[in-house]
Structures are given as C-alpha cells and as structure tokens.
Design a protein around this motif. Structure first.
Motif, PDB file in Angstrom:
ATOM      1  N   THR A  95       0.830  -1.203   0.000  1.00 26.21           N
ATOM      2  CA  THR A  95       0.000   0.000   0.000  1.00 26.21           C
ATOM      3  C   THR A  95       0.868   1.257   0.000  1.00 26.21           C
ATOM      4  O   THR A  95       2.078   1.201   0.267  1.00 26.21           O
ATOM      5  CB  THR A  95      -0.901   0.044   1.251  1.00 26.21           C
ATOM      6  OG1 THR A  95      -0.057   0.204   2.416  1.00 26.21           O
ATOM      7  CG2 THR A  95      -1.742  -1.220   1.378  1.00 26.21           C
ATOM      8  N   GLU A  96       0.234   2.376  -0.274  1.00 23.66           N
ATOM      9  CA  GLU A  96       0.917   3.675  -0.208  1.00 23.66           C
ATOM     10  C   GLU A  96       1.501   3.897   1.196  1.00 23.66           C
ATOM     11  O   GLU A  96       2.605   4.414   1.348  1.00 23.66           O
ATOM     12  CB  GLU A  96      -0.089   4.779  -0.561  1.00 23.66           C
ATOM     13  CG  GLU A  96       0.512   6.145  -0.724  1.00 23.66           C
ATOM     14  CD  GLU A  96       1.115   6.377  -2.097  1.00 23.66           C
ATOM     15  OE1 GLU A  96       1.953   7.286  -2.208  1.00 23.66           O
ATOM     16  OE2 GLU A  96       0.772   5.657  -3.042  1.00 23.66           O
TER      17      GLU A  96
ATOM     18  N   SER B 190      13.878   6.491  -1.478  1.00 25.95           N
ATOM     19  CA  SER B 190      12.754   7.377  -1.140  1.00 25.95           C
ATOM     20  C   SER B 190      11.435   6.736  -1.564  1.00 25.95           C
ATOM     21  O   SER B 190      11.408   5.791  -2.359  1.00 25.95           O
ATOM     22  CB  SER B 190      12.914   8.726  -1.847  1.00 25.95           C
ATOM     23  OG  SER B 190      12.796   8.544  -3.252  1.00 25.95           O
ATOM     24  N   ALA B 191      10.336   7.267  -1.071  1.00 27.62           N
ATOM     25  CA  ALA B 191       9.013   6.754  -1.465  1.00 27.62           C
ATOM     26  C   ALA B 191       8.834   6.835  -2.976  1.00 27.62           C
ATOM     27  O   ALA B 191       8.329   5.887  -3.599  1.00 27.62           O
ATOM     28  CB  ALA B 191       7.914   7.517  -0.731  1.00 27.62           C
ATOM     29  N   ASP B 192       9.235   7.939  -3.574  1.00 29.59           N
ATOM     30  CA  ASP B 192       9.108   8.069  -5.037  1.00 29.59           C
ATOM     31  C   ASP B 192       9.934   7.018  -5.771  1.00 29.59           C
ATOM     32  O   ASP B 192       9.475   6.433  -6.760  1.00 29.59           O
ATOM     33  CB  ASP B 192       9.527   9.466  -5.495  1.00 29.59           C
ATOM     34  CG  ASP B 192       8.510  10.538  -5.140  1.00 29.59           C
ATOM     35  OD1 ASP B 192       7.343  10.186  -4.846  1.00 29.59           O
ATOM     36  OD2 ASP B 192       8.880  11.725  -5.148  1.00 29.59           O
ATOM     37  N   ALA B 193      11.158   6.762  -5.297  1.00 27.05           N
ATOM     38  CA  ALA B 193      12.017   5.764  -5.946  1.00 27.05           C
ATOM     39  C   ALA B 193      11.433   4.359  -5.787  1.00 27.05           C
ATOM     40  O   ALA B 193      11.452   3.560  -6.731  1.00 27.05           O
ATOM     41  CB  ALA B 193      13.427   5.820  -5.360  1.00 27.05           C
ATOM     42  N   ILE B 194      10.901   4.066  -4.621  1.00 28.18           N
ATOM     43  CA  ILE B 194      10.303   2.751  -4.368  1.00 28.18           C
ATOM     44  C   ILE B 194       9.092   2.556  -5.278  1.00 28.18           C
ATOM     45  O   ILE B 194       8.950   1.512  -5.930  1.00 28.18           O
ATOM     46  CB  ILE B 194       9.928   2.608  -2.882  1.00 28.18           C
ATOM     47  CG1 ILE B 194      11.203   2.572  -2.027  1.00 28.18           C
ATOM     48  CG2 ILE B 194       9.062   1.368  -2.646  1.00 28.18           C
ATOM     49  CD1 ILE B 194      10.975   2.788  -0.544  1.00 28.18           C
ATOM     50  N   LYS B 195       8.229   3.564  -5.341  1.00 28.20           N
ATOM     51  CA  LYS B 195       7.042   3.469  -6.209  1.00 28.20           C
ATOM     52  C   LYS B 195       7.447   3.317  -7.673  1.00 28.20           C
ATOM     53  O   LYS B 195       6.858   2.525  -8.413  1.00 28.20           O
ATOM     54  CB  LYS B 195       6.144   4.695  -6.021  1.00 28.20           C
ATOM     55  CG  LYS B 195       5.387   4.682  -4.713  1.00 28.20           C
ATOM     56  CD  LYS B 195       4.367   5.794  -4.634  1.00 28.20           C
ATOM     57  CE  LYS B 195       5.035   7.069  -4.234  1.00 28.20           C
ATOM     58  NZ  LYS B 195       4.097   8.146  -3.882  1.00 28.20           N
TER      59      LYS B 195
ATOM     60  N   GLN C 104       6.254   3.936   4.997  1.00 29.99           N
ATOM     61  CA  GLN C 104       6.937   3.315   6.133  1.00 29.99           C
ATOM     62  C   GLN C 104       8.285   2.748   5.704  1.00 29.99           C
ATOM     63  O   GLN C 104       9.282   2.884   6.421  1.00 29.99           O
ATOM     64  CB  GLN C 104       6.068   2.215   6.741  1.00 29.99           C
ATOM     65  CG  GLN C 104       4.821   2.718   7.418  1.00 29.99           C
ATOM     66  CD  GLN C 104       3.830   1.601   7.737  1.00 29.99           C
ATOM     67  OE1 GLN C 104       3.931   0.477   7.236  1.00 29.99           O
ATOM     68  NE2 GLN C 104       2.855   1.919   8.582  1.00 29.99           N
ATOM     69  N   LEU C 105       8.309   2.140   4.524  1.00 26.99           N
ATOM     70  CA  LEU C 105       9.557   1.572   4.017  1.00 26.99           C
ATOM     71  C   LEU C 105      10.587   2.669   3.764  1.00 26.99           C
ATOM     72  O   LEU C 105      11.754   2.533   4.140  1.00 26.99           O
ATOM     73  CB  LEU C 105       9.297   0.779   2.738  1.00 26.99           C
ATOM     74  CG  LEU C 105      10.525   0.165   2.066  1.00 26.99           C
ATOM     75  CD1 LEU C 105      11.253  -0.784   3.000  1.00 26.99           C
ATOM     76  CD2 LEU C 105      10.119  -0.543   0.790  1.00 26.99           C
TER      77      LEU C 105
END
Length: 180
Positions: free
Chosen positions: A10-11, A47-52, A16-17
């Motif tokens: 999930t977002e 980062s969240a953007d990189a993970i997504k 959290q990651l």
C-alpha cells in the motif's frame, strides 16, 4: 523467534519503508561513502518516489523483515528489523536482490540467513536458478556475510549514478540450493 516477510503493498507501506530505509542508511552508510552520497542515494533509490517507481516500472517487490520474539505469543505485534527487495530477471533466469538492509541492533542475529533462505524458496517457486546482488567493494561486513552464505564474486563493476557519484561494487551470485 519467528521471522516474517510482509509484502509492501500500500501507499502507507511505501511511506513506512522509505522512512525505515532513511534511518538504516543514515546510520550505516556515511562512514563508508560519506554523507553527501548517502543522502543522494536515499533520494534516488530509497525514497518513497524511488520505491514506487521501481515497483511500477521495474516490477520490484519489497518486503518488511519482521520478527515475533519468543514469548510474545500470537497476540504480540511483530517488530520490523529491516527490509529487502528486488525483482525477477527472466532473461538471466535469476532474481536480482537489490536490497537487504537490517537495523543496527538486529545485525548479527541470523536475519540475513533467513533472508537468503527466503530468496532460495522464492527462486525455487519461480523456477529461477540463482539469486544475485551487488555489494560495495569496501563493505567488509556485507562481503563476509554474503560469502559465508554461499555468494561468490562473478564480476566487478563501477556504475555512474549521477550527482558525480559512482557505485564501486562486486556482483555476487548464489545458485539456488535444493531443499534440505
């Protein structure tokens, strides 16, 4: 002690990651690669953007590594000790392990062995012949751990990552072992 691999789905999980990644990276990497490159790599790869982006564009999968301590019982919440992730490479019949990171307090407690076993099982289920990863040539702690778990150097690479930085790594591979 029971180790669990909880998928990042999930977002909220992604956030959290990314937060966990920042904490682990800022604790470990500045001594090896400096603060500037550490912050650059967090932004570009953790980062969240990189993970997504990696999940959407490169079919990356991520898992929280969680432990339920002995005596906690079924009602006890598992504690996150780190994270891992990567993706299938059908063209090489291998799984690329992009990330294995553990919190400082949880290193040396056998979690890396459990993660390698997790990837062995994943590779067997998917019909893949090996897993591989890249390791900073100066990261002696990780190199010793991976060698002890059956990974062997198969290449040496220097990769420009932007911002004037490079990753100077060994490529290490481990054939999938049969079930014991």
């Amino acid at each position: 002690m029971e180790v669990e691999f909880a998928p990042v789905e999930t977002e909220e999980h992604v956030g959290q990651l990314a937060e966990l990644a920042g904490e682990i990276w800022r604790d470990y990497w500045p001594a090896l690669i400096g603060e500037g490159q550490t912050e650059y790599m967090i932004e570009q790869f953790q980062s969240a953007d990189a993970i997504k982006r990696d999940m959407a564009e490169n079919a990356y999968e991520y898992w929280f590594v969680r432990v339920r301590e002995d005596g906690a019982g079924a009602e006890g919440e598992p504690r996150v000790v780190g994270y891992t992730g990567g993706h299938d490479e059908p063209e090489t019949n291998r799984f690329f392990i992009s990330k294995i990171y553990l919190a400082a307090a949880d290193r040396g407690r056998g979690f890396a062995s459990r993660i390698v076993a997790f990837y062995d099982e994943l590779c067997r289920e998917r019909g893949l012949s090996a897993s591989y990863l890249t390791v900073n040539k100066h990261n002696e702690l990780a190199l010793r751990a991976y060698r002890a778990k059956g990974f062997r150097e198969i290449d040496s690479v220097v990769t420009e990552i932007g911002g004037g930085y490079v990753m100077d790594d060994y490529v290490m591979e481990r054939p999938v072992t049969s079930r014991a």
